[in-house]
Structure formats: C-alpha cells, structure tokens
Design a protein around this motif. Structure first.
Motif, mmCIF file in Angstrom:
data_model
loop_
_atom_site.group_PDB
_atom_site.id
_atom_site.type_symbol
_atom_site.label_atom_id
_atom_site.label_comp_id
_atom_site.label_asym_id
_atom_site.label_seq_id
_atom_site.Cartn_x
_atom_site.Cartn_y
_atom_site.Cartn_z
ATOM 1 N N PRO A 64 0.824 -1.213 0.000
ATOM 2 C CA PRO A 64 0.000 0.000 0.000
ATOM 3 C C PRO A 64 0.861 1.267 0.000
ATOM 4 O O PRO A 64 2.001 1.246 0.451
ATOM 5 C CB PRO A 64 -0.798 -0.096 1.310
ATOM 6 N N ASN A 65 0.269 2.348 -0.491
ATOM 7 C CA ASN A 65 0.886 3.676 -0.468
ATOM 8 C C ASN A 65 2.162 3.771 -1.298
ATOM 9 O O ASN A 65 3.057 4.557 -0.981
ATOM 10 C CB ASN A 65 1.201 4.113 0.973
ATOM 11 N N ILE A 66 2.231 2.941 -2.324
ATOM 12 C CA ILE A 66 3.383 3.043 -3.212
ATOM 13 C C ILE A 66 3.101 4.123 -4.251
ATOM 14 O O ILE A 66 2.036 4.154 -4.836
ATOM 15 C CB ILE A 66 3.635 1.700 -3.935
ATOM 16 N N LYS A 67 4.104 4.980 -4.444
ATOM 17 C CA LYS A 67 3.994 6.003 -5.491
ATOM 18 C C LYS A 67 4.853 5.580 -6.675
ATOM 19 O O LYS A 67 5.967 5.096 -6.500
ATOM 20 C CB LYS A 67 4.499 7.351 -4.974
ATOM 21 N N HIS A 68 4.318 5.773 -7.858
ATOM 22 C CA HIS A 68 5.115 5.475 -9.048
ATOM 23 C C HIS A 68 5.252 6.731 -9.900
ATOM 24 O O HIS A 68 4.276 7.405 -10.186
ATOM 25 C CB HIS A 68 4.474 4.370 -9.867
ATOM 26 N N GLY A 69 6.477 7.012 -10.326
ATOM 27 C CA GLY A 69 6.721 8.141 -11.226
ATOM 28 C C GLY A 69 6.426 9.477 -10.569
ATOM 29 O O GLY A 69 6.185 9.563 -9.365
ATOM 30 N N GLY A 70 6.477 10.508 -11.366
ATOM 31 C CA GLY A 70 6.146 11.846 -10.896
ATOM 32 C C GLY A 70 6.990 12.322 -9.731
ATOM 33 O O GLY A 70 6.478 12.827 -8.737
ATOM 34 N N PHE A 71 8.280 12.163 -9.868
ATOM 35 C CA PHE A 71 9.180 12.626 -8.803
ATOM 36 C C PHE A 71 9.179 14.156 -8.766
ATOM 37 O O PHE A 71 9.245 14.814 -9.809
ATOM 38 C CB PHE A 71 10.598 12.122 -9.049
ATOM 39 N N SER A 72 9.107 14.694 -7.590
ATOM 40 C CA SER A 72 9.094 16.145 -7.444
ATOM 41 C C SER A 72 10.519 16.677 -7.415
ATOM 42 O O SER A 72 11.486 15.926 -7.244
ATOM 43 C CB SER A 72 8.387 16.535 -6.155
ATOM 44 N N GLU A 73 10.627 17.974 -7.575
ATOM 45 C CA GLU A 73 11.935 18.644 -7.527
ATOM 46 C C GLU A 73 12.604 18.390 -6.177
ATOM 47 O O GLU A 73 13.805 18.181 -6.076
ATOM 48 C CB GLU A 73 11.736 20.144 -7.749
ATOM 49 N N GLU A 74 11.784 18.412 -5.136
ATOM 50 C CA GLU A 74 12.307 18.195 -3.791
ATOM 51 C C GLU A 74 12.872 16.775 -3.667
ATOM 52 O O GLU A 74 13.943 16.571 -3.098
ATOM 53 C CB GLU A 74 11.193 18.408 -2.774
ATOM 54 N N GLU A 75 12.132 15.836 -4.220
ATOM 55 C CA GLU A 75 12.618 14.455 -4.180
ATOM 56 C C GLU A 75 13.915 14.323 -4.980
ATOM 57 O O GLU A 75 14.840 13.618 -4.569
ATOM 58 C CB GLU A 75 11.538 13.505 -4.706
ATOM 59 N N ASP A 76 13.970 14.997 -6.126
ATOM 60 C CA ASP A 76 15.202 15.005 -6.921
ATOM 61 C C ASP A 76 16.375 15.457 -6.071
ATOM 62 O O ASP A 76 17.440 14.839 -6.071
ATOM 63 C CB ASP A 76 15.068 15.964 -8.108
ATOM 64 N N ASN A 77 16.169 16.544 -5.367
ATOM 65 C CA ASN A 77 17.254 17.112 -4.568
ATOM 66 C C ASN A 77 17.693 16.159 -3.472
ATOM 67 O O ASN A 77 18.880 16.009 -3.207
ATOM 68 C CB ASN A 77 16.806 18.446 -3.944
ATOM 69 N N ILE A 78 16.722 15.538 -2.847
ATOM 70 C CA ILE A 78 17.058 14.610 -1.772
ATOM 71 C C ILE A 78 17.850 13.431 -2.322
ATOM 72 O O ILE A 78 18.865 13.023 -1.757
ATOM 73 C CB ILE A 78 15.786 14.115 -1.056
ATOM 74 N N ILE A 79 17.398 12.923 -3.444
ATOM 75 C CA ILE A 79 18.098 11.784 -4.044
ATOM 76 C C ILE A 79 19.521 12.175 -4.405
ATOM 77 O O ILE A 79 20.475 11.457 -4.096
ATOM 78 C CB ILE A 79 17.340 11.274 -5.285
ATOM 79 N N CYS A 80 19.665 13.328 -5.046
ATOM 80 C CA CYS A 80 21.007 13.782 -5.436
ATOM 81 C C CYS A 80 21.904 13.941 -4.216
ATOM 82 O O CYS A 80 23.032 13.460 -4.190
ATOM 83 C CB CYS A 80 20.927 15.117 -6.168
ATOM 84 N N SER A 81 21.386 14.602 -3.227
ATOM 85 C CA SER A 81 22.186 14.864 -2.032
ATOM 86 C C SER A 81 22.603 13.569 -1.365
ATOM 87 O O SER A 81 23.762 13.402 -0.978
ATOM 88 C CB SER A 81 21.385 15.701 -1.045
ATOM 89 N N LEU A 82 21.649 12.664 -1.242
ATOM 90 C CA LEU A 82 21.973 11.415 -0.560
ATOM 91 C C LEU A 82 22.897 10.548 -1.411
ATOM 92 O O LEU A 82 23.761 9.861 -0.882
ATOM 93 C CB LEU A 82 20.688 10.651 -0.215
ATOM 94 N N PHE A 83 22.726 10.596 -2.708
ATOM 95 C CA PHE A 83 23.611 9.806 -3.570
ATOM 96 C C PHE A 83 25.043 10.287 -3.396
ATOM 97 O O PHE A 83 25.978 9.489 -3.315
ATOM 98 C CB PHE A 83 23.190 9.911 -5.026
ATOM 99 N N ILE A 84 25.215 11.598 -3.347
ATOM 100 C CA ILE A 84 26.547 12.143 -3.161
ATOM 101 C C ILE A 84 27.094 11.760 -1.797
ATOM 102 O O ILE A 84 28.270 11.475 -1.636
ATOM 103 C CB ILE A 84 26.512 13.680 -3.305
ATOM 104 N N SER A 85 26.217 11.748 -0.801
ATOM 105 C CA SER A 85 26.672 11.446 0.556
ATOM 106 C C SER A 85 26.989 9.975 0.753
ATOM 107 O O SER A 85 28.010 9.637 1.317
ATOM 108 C CB SER A 85 25.595 11.834 1.568
ATOM 109 N N ILE A 86 26.129 9.121 0.282
ATOM 110 C CA ILE A 86 26.261 7.706 0.656
ATOM 111 C C ILE A 86 26.360 6.777 -0.529
ATOM 112 O O ILE A 86 26.468 5.573 -0.357
ATOM 113 C CB ILE A 86 25.085 7.260 1.559
ATOM 114 N N GLY A 87 26.315 7.324 -1.729
ATOM 115 C CA GLY A 87 26.420 6.471 -2.906
ATOM 116 C C GLY A 87 25.112 5.759 -3.204
ATOM 117 O O GLY A 87 24.049 6.208 -2.798
#
Length: 346
Positions: A64-87
């Motif tokens: 339940p509560n799975i989201k597919h697609g439609g990533f927000s700008e905020e989510e983009d930023n979080i992903i980028c930041s965390l990828f840089i931090s932790i790979g």
DNA sequence: AAGTGATTCAACCGCCTTCTG
DNA sequence: CCAGAAGGCGGTTGAATCACT
C-alpha cells in the motif's frame, strides 16, 4: 543442519506477474501478513513463484501507499544529495522518501536524474569552453597579427586541450586526490564534517555528536536507525576511538578513511566511488554554484564558519537540516585540526 | 504507416549478511 | 562453531513503450 532449498527453480514461473497472481498475493498478505517467511509464502497461496520474487513484487508494487513516477523537484534534490553522501544505497535513500521503493529510485536515477545532471553539467562545460576558446583565439589572433611574416601561409592555430572538467581548486594534483577533494568539499557544503575537521569533544552538548553529511541526512529517525544498524556492524565501519566516553559517539564517529577502505563501508570507499561521481560532483557544483563551494582544505578558516547551514535549505530538505542546526551550534569552533587532541594520546 | 533507435521500468541475478539448526 | 538457507540489496537485463524519421 541447514534448511530445505528455498524453491524448486525448475518449477517456478518467471517473468511479468499476471493480475491474478497479484490479487492472490495481495489478498493473502493483507489478510495474514507475510508470516515472516517469504519462501513458504507462494506454496501457501498456490503461486508458482519464488519467495524472493513474491517479496519483490509486494515491496515494489503491491504494498500500500506506493507512489510510481512523478518525482518532485524536492525528491530530486534529496536523491542527489543522498547519492553524493552515501552512494548507491538505494534502500537508505528510499527510506527518506515515503512511498518510494529502492527499485523505483534506482531506476529513476539511472534513467533520468543522472542524465539530467550530466546534461546540465555538459551544457555548462560547453559554455565555459566556448568562452575560454573565444578569449584564447582572440589573444592568439592578436599575437599572430603581430608576428605574421608577409607571404607566410596562415595555419590553423593549435588550441591546447582544455580539461574535461573544470578544476576545482589546485592544479597539478593527482586526479584521485582531486576527486576526493571535490567530494569532500561537496560533503562539507552539504553540511557534513570529516573526522579531521574537529577535535574530539566529549563535553559537547550535542547528544549524538553528529558530524558527517551522513548524520545530516540520517537525522530523521528511520534513516538514523538504518545507519546505526550499519555503522554498529563491526564489519562495516570501525569506530576510530574505542575509548570514547559515549557509545553513541563511538558508533557515529567513525573514521572516513577506514570506512572507505572496507568493502561494505558507508561511503563505499572514496577510492571506489563510481567514476561518474566525480563528474556529478562538478554537476552539483554547477547546480549549487561553485562560488558557494567550501574549500575546506586550505582556507584556514573554520569549516564551521565557512559552511553555511542555510545553504542546505536549498537542497530541499529543511526538515532534515532543522534538527541539526541545534547540533551545529553546539559544535566546537575549531579552525585547525590537531591530530593529537583529536585522537588523544597514542 | 512502417521501421528503427532510445527510453523506461519490472523483474531477475548474484553477492553479501544474518539467521537457524 | 559451522554450514547452509533466508533475507536483503544493488546491478543488470530485456520486453514494452515512446519518439523520431
């Protein structure tokens, strides 16, 4: 001794799930739960699927509560930041994005976000190159005009090859070191601290003595728990000072270099960072502005002073940052690193 | 409309860690 | 304590879909 094999590989269906299979699995789990045993699950339901496959289907699609697609700008930023931090620790990154699965984020990163960032970076590089070339050409043209011998055939000038990426700080450096420096600078900018940024302080009022970009990201409870599990695993990251007064400090205050050396480390090893990462670092520098990047290596100013927590707000997760501002303020203000005071008497 | 290359994403694979007997 | 299964994770694959010519 041991257990029975998880499933009969020859008698297991592969490939896309049918709506009937989905319905069976969903109905059963919603009514009975997983029972803590995925391997036994398909037999109970009457599905010719491997338990692992059921688990994956549930976690990535049916839950339940799975989201597919439609990533927000905020989510983009979080992903980028965390990828840089932790790979590429997709499960950890996914824990920060409610409704997102690690598989979804991984796919999104590989197919879109990475290209988006690299595309942005290449555009900027081209612009910079064009600007540099133009200046260089103009200068050489002027020189050619000054030294042109009458009757001499004009040749195409030789343009020195520009670096593939704009150097961040010092030149004539080992590329690997430069990568590390870039990563370090970015991490510092993202609000983190390296083990050599501070002396050990057991009197800090910061209850957790959080220091690293990981800590920044991990401040939220769920991620923090994840990190504690990983960090406290002796095989993954070794605390640098086992005599530290606080156990929490022990496990959060690990040695980045040691951590980087191990196969299962949090940073996956700075040496082992994907080659694309350094390119992405430059992308992000463009993203956040190179001028704002912190040169933590040679400015002589305190990292605390030079790294603004306000910058992090632009990353789109102020809720993560806010909890750390208090910690940040309680950090010792140190301008230079003294190894002996940091590690204590050897 | 058809062909072709690019993109997306669900699912699989294999490795590593944890758990169990 | 050890061997092997289960669980979990990240990387990769390939079918489906999209975009372009």
């Amino acid at each position: 001794m041991g257990r029975a094999p998880c499933c009969d590989k020859a008698n297991v269906k592969k490939g896309p799930w049918s709506p009937e299979e989905d319905a069976k699995l969903k109905a059963y789990i919603e009514a009975n739960g997983t029972g803590g045993n995925w391997i036994a699950l398909p037999q109970k339901i009457g599905l010719k699927r491997c338990g692992k496959s059921c688990r994956l289907r549930w976690l990535n699609y049916l839950r339940p509560n799975i989201k597919h697609g439609g990533f927000s700008e905020e989510e983009d930023n979080i992903i980028c930041s965390l990828f840089i931090s932790i790979g590429s620790r997709w499960s950890i990154i996914a824990a920060q994005l409610p409704g997102r699965t690690d598989n979804d984020i991984k796919n999104y990163w590989n197919t879109r976000l990475k290209k988006k960032l690299l595309g942005k970076q290449r555009k900027e590089q081209q612009a910079r190159r064009a600007a540099s070339c133009l200046t260089l050409k103009q200068e050489m043209k002027r020189e050619n005009e000054n030294y042109m011998i009458p009757g001499m055939v004009s040749q195409a000038p030789y343009w020195p090859q520009l670096p593939a990426v704009m150097p961040l700080t010092s030149t004539n450096q080992d590329p690997q070191l430069k990568d590390k420096e870039s990563i370090r600078n970015l991490l510092v900018k993202l609000g983190g601290r390296f083990s050599d940024d501070y002396p050990q302080s057991s009197t800090s009022t910061n209850p957790m003595n959080l220091r690293y970009p990981l800590d920044v990201s991990f401040a939220q409870d769920q991620l923090y728990e994840n990190s504690m599990n990983m960090i406290s695993s002796p095989s993954s990251i070794s605390p640098i000072n086992s005599t530290c007064t606080s156990e929490v400090i022990n496990i959060t205050h690990f040695n980045v270099n040691e951590a980087a050396a191990g196969p299962n480390n949090m940073f996956q090893g700075l040496d082992g960072f994907p080659a694309e990462l350094s390119e992405l670092i430059y992308s992000l520098e463009g993203f956040y502005g190179t001028d704002n990047m912190v040169d933590g290596s040679s400015t002589g100013t305190s990292s605390v002073e030079s790294s603004s927590w306000g910058d992090i707000n632009s990353l789109g997760y102020p809720q993560i940052v806010s909890g750390f501002e208090a910690c940040q303020q309680s950090m010792p203000q140190v301008s230079t690193f003294d190894e002996s005071s940091y590690f204590g008497p050897q």
